[in-house]
Scaffold this motif. Structure first.
Motif, PDB file in Angstrom:
ATOM      1  N   ALA A 138       0.851  -1.198   0.000  1.00 46.61           N
ATOM      2  CA  ALA A 138       0.000   0.000   0.000  1.00 46.61           C
ATOM      3  C   ALA A 138       0.880   1.239   0.000  1.00 46.61           C
ATOM      4  N   PRO A 139       1.701   1.396  -1.049  1.00 45.67           N
ATOM      5  CA  PRO A 139       2.621   2.526  -1.118  1.00 45.67           C
ATOM      6  C   PRO A 139       1.858   3.852  -1.195  1.00 45.67           C
ATOM      7  N   ASN A 140       2.439   4.894  -0.642  1.00 49.91           N
ATOM      8  CA  ASN A 140       1.730   6.159  -0.649  1.00 49.91           C
ATOM      9  C   ASN A 140       2.685   7.334  -0.459  1.00 49.91           C
TER      10      ASN A 140
ATOM     11  N   HIS B  37      -7.044  14.268  -4.026  1.00 49.81           N
ATOM     12  CA  HIS B  37      -6.606  12.958  -3.522  1.00 49.81           C
ATOM     13  C   HIS B  37      -6.666  13.009  -1.999  1.00 49.81           C
TER      14      HIS B  37
ATOM     15  N   SER C 229      -4.776   7.040   0.773  1.00 50.27           N
ATOM     16  CA  SER C 229      -5.269   8.062  -0.168  1.00 50.27           C
ATOM     17  C   SER C 229      -6.499   7.566  -0.911  1.00 50.27           C
ATOM     18  N   PHE C 230      -7.392   8.469  -1.186  1.00 45.64           N
ATOM     19  CA  PHE C 230      -8.584   8.165  -1.974  1.00 45.64           C
ATOM     20  C   PHE C 230      -8.715   9.239  -3.058  1.00 45.64           C
ATOM     21  N   MET C 231      -8.932   8.809  -4.292  1.00 39.92           N
ATOM     22  CA  MET C 231      -8.996   9.778  -5.391  1.00 39.92           C
ATOM     23  C   MET C 231     -10.408  10.351  -5.545  1.00 39.92           C
TER      24      MET C 231
ATOM     25  N   GLU D 219     -10.794  13.638  -7.580  1.00 42.95           N
ATOM     26  CA  GLU D 219     -10.477  13.393  -8.992  1.00 42.95           C
ATOM     27  C   GLU D 219     -11.559  12.556  -9.664  1.00 42.95           C
TER      28      GLU D 219
ATOM     29  N   LEU E  42     -13.568  13.644 -12.930  1.00 43.03           N
ATOM     30  CA  LEU E  42     -13.510  12.855 -14.171  1.00 43.03           C
ATOM     31  C   LEU E  42     -14.904  12.399 -14.598  1.00 43.03           C
TER      32      LEU E  42
ATOM     33  N   HIS F 226     -16.052  14.024 -18.084  1.00 41.22           N
ATOM     34  CA  HIS F 226     -15.730  13.233 -19.269  1.00 41.22           C
ATOM     35  C   HIS F 226     -16.596  11.989 -19.465  1.00 41.22           C
TER      36      HIS F 226
ATOM     37  N   LEU G 282     -11.395   6.542 -18.129  1.00 40.24           N
ATOM     38  CA  LEU G 282     -11.282   7.912 -17.613  1.00 40.24           C
ATOM     39  C   LEU G 282      -9.973   8.102 -16.852  1.00 40.24           C
ATOM     40  N   LEU G 283      -9.654   7.139 -15.991  1.00 45.54           N
ATOM     41  CA  LEU G 283      -8.445   7.272 -15.170  1.00 45.54           C
ATOM     42  C   LEU G 283      -7.188   7.205 -16.028  1.00 45.54           C
TER      43      LEU G 283
ATOM     44  N   HIS H  49      -7.534  10.716 -18.663  1.00 44.77           N
ATOM     45  CA  HIS H  49      -7.680  12.101 -18.218  1.00 44.77           C
ATOM     46  C   HIS H  49      -7.111  12.386 -16.842  1.00 44.77           C
ATOM     47  N   GLY H  50      -6.859  11.371 -16.031  1.00 46.04           N
ATOM     48  CA  GLY H  50      -6.493  11.620 -14.638  1.00 46.04           C
ATOM     49  C   GLY H  50      -4.995  11.593 -14.406  1.00 46.04           C
ATOM     50  N   ILE H  51      -4.609  11.717 -13.142  1.00 46.57           N
ATOM     51  CA  ILE H  51      -3.189  11.737 -12.800  1.00 46.57           C
ATOM     52  C   ILE H  51      -2.548  10.383 -13.132  1.00 46.57           C
ATOM     53  N   LEU H  52      -3.337   9.316 -13.143  1.00 44.45           N
ATOM     54  CA  LEU H  52      -2.767   7.988 -13.420  1.00 44.45           C
ATOM     55  C   LEU H  52      -2.307   7.834 -14.871  1.00 44.45           C
TER      56      LEU H  52
ATOM     57  N   LEU I 275      -6.170   3.072  -5.666  1.00 43.66           N
ATOM     58  CA  LEU I 275      -5.949   3.727  -6.964  1.00 43.66           C
ATOM     59  C   LEU I 275      -4.724   4.644  -6.947  1.00 43.66           C
ATOM     60  N   PHE I 276      -4.656   5.511  -5.941  1.00 44.20           N
ATOM     61  CA  PHE I 276      -3.546   6.457  -5.889  1.00 44.20           C
ATOM     62  C   PHE I 276      -2.212   5.725  -5.761  1.00 44.20           C
ATOM     63  N   GLY I 277      -2.250   4.552  -5.149  1.00 41.51           N
ATOM     64  CA  GLY I 277      -1.043   3.755  -4.963  1.00 41.51           C
ATOM     65  C   GLY I 277      -0.406   3.302  -6.268  1.00 41.51           C
TER      66      GLY I 277
ATOM     67  N   ARG J  96       0.205   5.156  -8.736  1.00 43.26           N
ATOM     68  CA  ARG J  96       1.215   6.178  -9.008  1.00 43.26           C
ATOM     69  C   ARG J  96       2.294   6.191  -7.928  1.00 43.26           C
TER      70      ARG J  96
END
Lengths: 306, 306
Positions: A121-123, A150, A166-168, A171, A175, A179, B175-176, B179-182, B217-219, B221
């Motif tokens: 669970a990297p963050n 985030h 973290s929770f997106m 974002e 999105l 979109h 979408l992710l 358009h998103g940071i991912l 999700l954020f993980g 990245r």
């Protein structure tokens, strides 16, 4: 008239898309302030120093006033990388790890972010660590919820960050609204308020069914096709599903019925307060901007008041 | 040479972004076929009849061959609205509810979609109901998983759809990724395969923590920023989180250790088969295109073989 001779430092919260500077005296009182949308994204390619200098000049900062910065300016793609401090990390120790910008006239430093180096669970965070110091203090114990593009959830034990997630949420809302197919189901300009029936009903659903943040998304459109809901309520419903889903997941990670410090700004502060209380948390609200400023001042004191 | 005199009907699966036509004999055997990307989105404003006529001509369809259509052509914004049949709905009864296009030379009909008129979990489908008939038959009992932009999970009892749910898994992935940071963490052109280690490891995570589809999700990245993962694995990881999250939620809705009929096409069929098996389902795979064709043929027989 403002007495600039009392200037102790300039404190800067430099995020992805925003810039905020406070000129502070040695008690942390605000002498002057300035903000703009010249965030990291604006400065990449154009340079960071000119933006900082312009704001310093605008608020009449005396020469050689030291500057302390937090946020994305310290990212690898920012002004100067301030390497992450690995969790568990003491908030008191942030100041000692600040990266010093070399080619400036005065003393300009950037606080580090935090990393959770768990392969499962990297963050990472940048900017929030400073808000944590400002809102919780050097020796605090707390579970903290920090809504945003985030969102972060952070566990602090005796002033040391021991875990975060973290929770997106922000974002995903953006999105899906801009979109995706739900753009037909949402009035993007319409603000969501914490007492919207559609918001509360979506929250209720995520409390009973934590997976409603996934299984309920398509229903925002289906409800309108079938005449159960109005388009005007689509945003509130989506907001309730995503915020409620985040909080349900956080309950799974951190536990039930806890006290939580909510570090947030208007207007999401009210949405999260309501959502957290509906899921059994006891909420203490702290303003995000104030938390940044206090955290920067605390760190600046450690650096320049020895 | 193909014997067009044996033509019984033309069967058309007309989706949002794709068109597929089969010319069938009275045993359901394919005489000829044609497909394109002239889906509903293409036809709105330009008209549906010219597209249909061109495909009919292309495969040499004899005059007055009846045409049966399923999918978004029957939506309100499509060619002619074929009102939803409300669940519980018998798949055998679809044909009787077909809407007949009035201003065409031959007999052209559009099958209805299904709606779940539950204010707590409203839902709609168009096109999938025909695949259900083709894959499960008129009297089947099954739990069905239909992956896609908006995946469907469907419960069928004795040929009657009694419940269904939707997950925006494909749309969220798109979408992710776009358009998103991912997008910085994913090589959009790289195909995900079911034996990718990053895919399997993300699946495993959602099995243990159903909320990982949100909290993880954020993980995707963060793992790359911290050097735990390569960008080449980002797509597989995101795919595993979203598909695994969908299946975890479906377990909550429908139960553990069940048999499931997977109606899918290449390449997601392999991803879902693996993901379903990892979470304890027993999978029987049916090809989505074949399911559409067989469902259309079954309904056409009911309409034109009396």
């Amino acid at each position: 008239m403002t007495d600039h001779s009392r200037s102790f430092c300039a404190a800067v919260d430099w995020g992805t898309s925003s810039f905020r500077l406070w000129l502070l005296d040695d008690e942390g009182t605000v002498i002057a302030s300035s903000s703009s949308n010249e965030g990291m994204m604006h400065c990449v390619g154009r340079g960071f120093a000119p933006v900082l200098d312009a704001h310093l000049a605008k608020v009449g900062t005396p020469a050689r006033t030291p500057v302390l910065i937090c946020g994305m300016a310290g990212a690898r793609q920012g002004w100067l990388e301030a390497p992450y401090m690995e969790v568990p990390a003491s908030l008191m120790a942030l100041s000692a790890q600040a990266a010093r910008v070399s080619n400036t006239e005065g003393d300009v430093r950037i606080l580090p972010g935090l990393s959770l180096n768990d392969p499962q669970a990297p963050n990472v965070m940048r900017g929030e660590e400073t808000q944590l110091l400002g809102a919780v203090g050097e020796n605090g114990n707390a579970l903290v919820c920090m809504p945003g593009t985030h969102s972060k959830w952070v566990k602090i034990e005796n002033g040391t960050v021991t875990h975060f997630s973290s929770f997106m949420t922000g974002e995903l809302f953006s999105l899906l609204t801009k979109h995706g197919i739900l753009r037909h189901a949402i009035e993007a300009d319409r603000a969501v308020s914490a007492d919207d029936a559609a918001f509360l009903s979506a929250l209720e659903r995520t409390t009973v069914q934590p997976h409603a943040a996934l299984s309920g998304l398509f229903g925002v459109r289906a409800a309108q096709l079938l005449g159960f809901e109005e388009r005007a309520d689509g945003g509130a419903q989506l907001s309730g599903l995503l915020i409620g889903g985040e909080i349900s997941a956080a309950r799974g990670l951190y536990g039930e019925g806890l006290d939580v410090i909510l570090i947030a700004s208007h207007p999401v502060d009210a949405l999260y307060r309501t959502a957290l209380e509906r899921q059994g948390f006891s909420v203490a609200l702290k303003d995000a901007g104030e938390a940044s400023r206090v955290g920067l001042f605390n760190s600046a004191k450690r650096i320049w008041s020895q």
